[in-house]
Motif scaffolding. Structure first.
Motif, mmCIF file in Angstrom:
data_model
loop_
_atom_site.group_PDB
_atom_site.id
_atom_site.type_symbol
_atom_site.label_atom_id
_atom_site.label_comp_id
_atom_site.label_asym_id
_atom_site.label_seq_id
_atom_site.Cartn_x
_atom_site.Cartn_y
_atom_site.Cartn_z
ATOM 1 N N TRP A 59 0.831 -1.204 0.000
ATOM 2 C CA TRP A 59 0.000 0.000 0.000
ATOM 3 C C TRP A 59 0.864 1.251 0.000
ATOM 4 N N GLN A 60 1.936 1.235 0.789
ATOM 5 C CA GLN A 60 2.777 2.428 0.845
ATOM 6 C C GLN A 60 3.410 2.705 -0.506
ATOM 7 N N GLU A 61 3.856 1.657 -1.183
ATOM 8 C CA GLU A 61 4.461 1.835 -2.497
ATOM 9 C C GLU A 61 3.423 2.312 -3.509
ATOM 10 N N ALA A 62 2.221 1.723 -3.486
ATOM 11 C CA ALA A 62 1.183 2.127 -4.431
ATOM 12 C C ALA A 62 0.761 3.578 -4.201
ATOM 13 N N LEU A 63 0.665 3.980 -2.947
ATOM 14 C CA LEU A 63 0.289 5.356 -2.657
ATOM 15 C C LEU A 63 1.315 6.348 -3.193
ATOM 16 N N SER A 64 2.582 5.916 -3.242
ATOM 17 C CA SER A 64 3.623 6.807 -3.777
ATOM 18 C C SER A 64 3.482 7.005 -5.281
ATOM 19 N N MET A 65 2.719 6.135 -5.965
ATOM 20 C CA MET A 65 2.515 6.252 -7.407
ATOM 21 C C MET A 65 1.343 7.165 -7.771
ATOM 22 N N ILE A 66 0.561 7.600 -6.783
ATOM 23 C CA ILE A 66 -0.626 8.394 -7.069
ATOM 24 C C ILE A 66 -0.226 9.723 -7.703
ATOM 25 N N GLU A 67 -0.859 10.041 -8.815
ATOM 26 C CA GLU A 67 -0.598 11.302 -9.507
ATOM 27 C C GLU A 67 -1.238 12.446 -8.723
ATOM 28 N N PRO A 68 -0.430 13.420 -8.224
ATOM 29 C CA PRO A 68 -0.986 14.492 -7.384
ATOM 30 C C PRO A 68 -2.030 15.351 -8.090
ATOM 31 N N ALA A 69 -1.951 15.420 -9.430
ATOM 32 C CA ALA A 69 -2.903 16.257 -10.170
ATOM 33 C C ALA A 69 -4.190 15.518 -10.525
ATOM 34 N N SER A 70 -4.387 14.319 -9.978
ATOM 35 C CA SER A 70 -5.590 13.549 -10.300
ATOM 36 C C SER A 70 -6.852 14.264 -9.835
ATOM 37 N N ALA A 71 -7.939 14.041 -10.579
ATOM 38 C CA ALA A 71 -9.222 14.618 -10.187
ATOM 39 C C ALA A 71 -9.774 13.941 -8.943
ATOM 40 N N GLY A 72 -9.400 12.686 -8.725
ATOM 41 C CA GLY A 72 -9.911 11.971 -7.565
ATOM 42 C C GLY A 72 -9.085 10.733 -7.265
ATOM 43 N N LEU A 73 -9.217 10.265 -6.043
ATOM 44 C CA LEU A 73 -8.571 9.022 -5.599
ATOM 45 C C LEU A 73 -9.616 8.172 -4.894
ATOM 46 N N VAL A 74 -9.902 7.006 -5.462
ATOM 47 C CA VAL A 74 -10.819 6.049 -4.845
ATOM 48 C C VAL A 74 -9.983 4.961 -4.190
ATOM 49 N N ILE A 75 -10.190 4.763 -2.890
ATOM 50 C CA ILE A 75 -9.488 3.717 -2.153
ATOM 51 C C ILE A 75 -10.529 2.683 -1.745
ATOM 52 N N ALA A 76 -10.420 1.473 -2.293
ATOM 53 C CA ALA A 76 -11.433 0.433 -2.073
ATOM 54 C C ALA A 76 -10.841 -0.702 -1.253
ATOM 55 N N VAL A 77 -11.483 -1.012 -0.139
ATOM 56 C CA VAL A 77 -10.976 -2.033 0.779
ATOM 57 C C VAL A 77 -12.082 -3.024 1.110
ATOM 58 N N ASN A 78 -11.809 -4.299 0.864
ATOM 59 C CA ASN A 78 -12.652 -5.386 1.349
ATOM 60 C C ASN A 78 -11.931 -6.103 2.483
ATOM 61 N N GLY A 79 -12.655 -6.979 3.181
ATOM 62 C CA GLY A 79 -12.046 -7.753 4.257
ATOM 63 C C GLY A 79 -12.433 -9.211 4.159
ATOM 64 N N GLN A 80 -12.396 -9.756 2.939
ATOM 65 C CA GLN A 80 -12.716 -11.164 2.740
ATOM 66 C C GLN A 80 -11.503 -12.035 3.057
#
Length: 411
Positions: free
Chosen positions: A308-329
């Motif tokens: 998760w930490q690595e993926a979050l570092s890839m987020i484009e700061p100029a994005s219109a939005g960030l959807v974070i989806a978490v399940n617990g299956q």
């Protein structure tokens, strides 16, 4: 082609029939059920299928699928390569991959960390790639120092295997430290929380820049044979190549470095291997961008705190939005306490939406992190709630799987 025993041939025929029936019933490709049935009939079938192949095994907590794809691409410069198309990295999936590509002289096989010792015994690989080791699903994997000891003991039974090891990861270094045939790669380590103490002595690890050493044992970061220098990959004897990847992120540059080192260990031309890693553009839907109404949604997958930490570092700061989806299956791990190990605090200016079956748990974590957000449990509706334009979608395993299924249904 490897010689297969009579029992093995019966196992493979039964597996093929089961796979065919599964496909006809609309229950997927049938590779997993085929592998399971083959193993039930002949427990030695994996070793029989691997006999005569020069095999690279790839394992670690994060980056297995990506590095396997990159290793496959690099090895393809030498000939046909058997590998998993779907990342099924336990015994049944490995048997299925080997049975589909029986004539291939080479193999690049992704292996779950817990399965590496017995898969190594079965396939006697030419090389093993050790990426990283950090906490994953404690309810399945267990305590990581125990895993480190098991992997170290497993590799000790294969002194002729070349180990491609990430010397920036303390636990991986401990696994490979005493092995007689190691290629050390400085692939980076974005997650040091699980290696604050020496796995060999229990004493603290002292970090001095990129170098680290144990304060309680003769154990320190080895000098790398391969390392990243700016945009270049640097290796032995003055080798230096521009590393141009289609995949984003610093971690993927480290993955590529280890894939190249593995392919070269099997005889690949270094320049050709480096170029081949740059042809990998997506892995089972990860990193691809799909159009969802007025939104161009880029899909990212993460499964544990380090990922998760690595993926979050890839987020484009100029994005219109960030959807974070978490399940617990069950495949995700039902205990979501790991959310509190992830740093969510740096999304000023990006509209954040908490989504997934456990959107409320995530929303609590985001609130404590001071991240302004909305809560929309359905990921497709969460994407639609963002302003038009580029939207980053970061999901854990089953949330990612279900979102891809829903996107395919809409097409």
């Amino acid at each position: 082609m490897a010689d297969i025993s009579v029992r093995g041939r019966i196992a493979l025929r039964a597996a093929a029939a089961a796979s065919w029936a599964s496909q006809k019933a609309g229950r997927g490709k049938g590779s997993m059920i085929g592998g399971l049935i083959a193993l039930q009939i002949d427990k030695t079938i994996m070793g029989q299928l691997g006999r005569g192949k020069r095999t690279v095994l790839i394992t670690g907590t994060n980056g297995k699928s990506t590095t396997t794809r990159m290793t496959t691409a690099a090895l393809s410069t030498l000939g046909a390569v058997a590998t998993q198309a779907d990342g099924a990295n336990m015994d049944a999936g490995i048997v299925a991959a080997l049975s589909v590509h029986r004539d291939a002289p080479l193999a690049a096989i992704e292996v779950d960390e817990l399965h590496l010792p017995h898969v190594t015994d079965a396939l006697d690989p030419a090389a093993v790639v050790l990426l990283n080791l950090s906490r994953d699903q404690l309810d399945r994997v267990g305590e990581i120092n125990m895993i480190e000891r098991k992997l170290r003991a497993g590799l000790a039974r294969h002194p002729n295997t070349v180990v491609i090891a990430n010397c920036d990861d303390v636990l991986v270094t401990s696994i490979a430290y005493d092995h007689p045939n190691v290629v050390w790669v400085a692939a980076g380590s974005g997650w040091s929380m699980d290696a604050t103490s020496c796995p060999r002595s229990g004493e603290p690890i002292l970090w001095e820049g990129s170098h680290w050493r144990s304060t309680g044992a003769d154990f320190e970061r080895p000098e790398p044979d391969w390392w990243l220098d700016g945009d270049d990959l640097v290796g032995p004897d003055g080798l230096r190549f521009p590393l141009k990847l289609a995949l984003p992120g610093r971690a993927n540059r480290g993955n590529a470095a280890q894939a190249v080192a593995a392919a070269i260990a099997l005889g690949a031309d270094p320049a050709a291997a480096v170029t081949a890693t740059g042809t990998v553009r997506e892995i089972a839907g990860r990193y691809r961008t799909v159009q969802v109404g007025d939104h161009a949604a880029r899909l990212l997958l993460a499964k544990n705190p380090a990922g998760w930490q690595e993926a979050l570092s890839m987020i484009e700061p100029a994005s219109a939005g960030l959807v974070i989806a978490v399940n617990g299956q069950v495949p995700d791990g039902e205990d979501l306490s790991w959310l509190w190990d992830v740093r969510f605090e740096h999304f000023e200016g990006v509209q954040v939406v908490a989504s997934g079956e456990r959107a409320t748990d995530l929303a609590v974590r985001l609130t404590y992190a001071g991240v302004e957000h909305t809560t929309v449990p359905n990921p497709l509706r969460a994407i639609a709630s963002c302003p038009a334009g580029h939207v980053e979608v970061l999901a854990n395993y089953t949330a990612f799987r279900d979102l891809n299924r829903d996107l395919e249904a809409k097409q």
